[in-house]
Design a protein around this motif. Sequence first.
Motif, short mmCIF file in Angstrom:
data_model
loop_
_atom_site.label_atom_id
_atom_site.label_comp_id
_atom_site.label_asym_id
_atom_site.label_seq_id
_atom_site.Cartn_x
_atom_site.Cartn_y
_atom_site.Cartn_z
N PHE A 18 0.84 -1.21 0.00
CA PHE A 18 0.00 0.00 0.00
C PHE A 18 0.87 1.25 0.00
N GLN A 19 0.61 2.13 -0.94
CA GLN A 19 1.38 3.38 -0.98
C GLN A 19 0.60 4.47 -0.26
N ALA A 20 1.24 5.05 0.77
CA ALA A 20 0.54 6.06 1.58
C ALA A 20 0.95 7.48 1.23
N LEU A 21 2.18 7.68 0.73
CA LEU A 21 2.61 9.01 0.29
C LEU A 21 3.16 8.92 -1.12
N GLY A 43 -2.44 10.80 5.26
CA GLY A 43 -1.01 10.51 5.27
C GLY A 43 -0.19 11.37 6.21
N LYS A 44 -0.85 12.09 7.10
CA LYS A 44 -0.15 13.03 7.98
C LYS A 44 0.79 12.29 8.95
N GLU A 210 -5.08 12.06 0.28
CA GLU A 210 -4.72 10.75 -0.28
C GLU A 210 -3.25 10.66 -0.64
N GLY A 211 -2.40 11.11 0.29
CA GLY A 211 -0.96 10.93 0.13
C GLY A 211 -0.28 11.93 -0.76
N ARG A 212 -1.01 12.96 -1.19
CA ARG A 212 -0.40 14.00 -2.04
C ARG A 212 -0.68 15.37 -1.44
N ILE A 213 0.18 16.34 -1.78
CA ILE A 213 -0.08 17.70 -1.31
C ILE A 213 -1.13 18.32 -2.23
N ALA A 214 -2.29 18.60 -1.64
CA ALA A 214 -3.39 19.15 -2.43
C ALA A 214 -3.34 20.68 -2.45
N LEU A 215 -2.70 21.25 -1.44
CA LEU A 215 -2.65 22.72 -1.34
C LEU A 215 -1.50 23.09 -0.42
N GLU A 216 -0.77 24.11 -0.79
CA GLU A 216 0.24 24.63 0.13
C GLU A 216 0.35 26.13 -0.07
N GLY A 217 0.74 26.82 0.96
CA GLY A 217 0.92 28.26 0.81
C GLY A 217 1.09 28.94 2.15
N ARG A 218 1.28 30.23 2.07
CA ARG A 218 1.39 31.01 3.31
C ARG A 218 -0.01 31.12 3.91
N THR A 219 -0.06 30.97 5.21
CA THR A 219 -1.35 30.95 5.90
C THR A 219 -2.17 32.19 5.57
#
Length: 235
Positions: A18-21, A43-44, A210-219
């Motif tokens: 099983f792939q988690a990340l 996946g945290k 689901e093991g992928r970065i869906a969003l990232e950014g400055r708060t």
Amino acid sequence: MSDTLLRLTNLDAHYGDFQALYGLDLSVVKGEVVAVIGANGAGKTTLMRSISGLLTNRADAIHYQNQPIGALRADEIAALGIALVPEGRQLFPSLSVEENLVIGGKVSRRGAWTLAKVYELFPILKERKDQASTSLSGGQQQMVAIGRALMANPDLILFDEISLGLAPVVIRQIYEALPGIVDDGMTAMIVEQDISKALSVSSRVFCLMEGRIALEGRTNDISHAQITAAYFGVD
Ligand code: ATP
């Protein structure tokens, strides 16, 4: 070079087949507080376990202070200055509060955190220092887990589910303690179910799905609607 403390490059993680990340890329700069959010199973915890060496990887999937650490064991990573406050606390049940804290100090590097300073941060632990750790409330046990990690004087502290299952008053106490921890020069990565709490203390946020970065950014640059969309996977 930059002040990058931690860099993940194309980080995968597996449990058997099983792939988690899937191919995570992210960097954490010295002195930042970064939040990792995401739904159950995103996946945290796997990310925290990967960084702290509980799951091994390719050496170059994780760089810490510009060294490849992905293939190191958990004890080797702890000695480099990364401490994990694990989900579910994982205290030593037969040991007292103080003994649990002292164990954290066994791998200690030089730094400001001592037993006295942990007791100053969480005075209730001093009152309970001789009690079995299991006799404490969940919130107090979380304080022991945080104190144990601080006793190692890490440069990077990873909090997995920092407030899960705790009473609001305890969550507030723990969040009030965070600036003091970070002001001392620590860098923190916080996994948190409570999105508002996560955003209130972090300068950047990563949302896993689901093991992928869906969003990232400055708060400050990310809207609540964007986070909700990434969290629940809606467009
Ligand atoms: P939660 O909020 O529920 O703790 P999470 O975002 O921390 O979720 P992980 O615990 O990292 O997610 O789990 C990611 C995926 O890996 C999930 O699908 C989970 O079922 C799976 N998983 C986690 N631990 C194991 C394991 N020991 N063996 C097999 N699969 C696992």
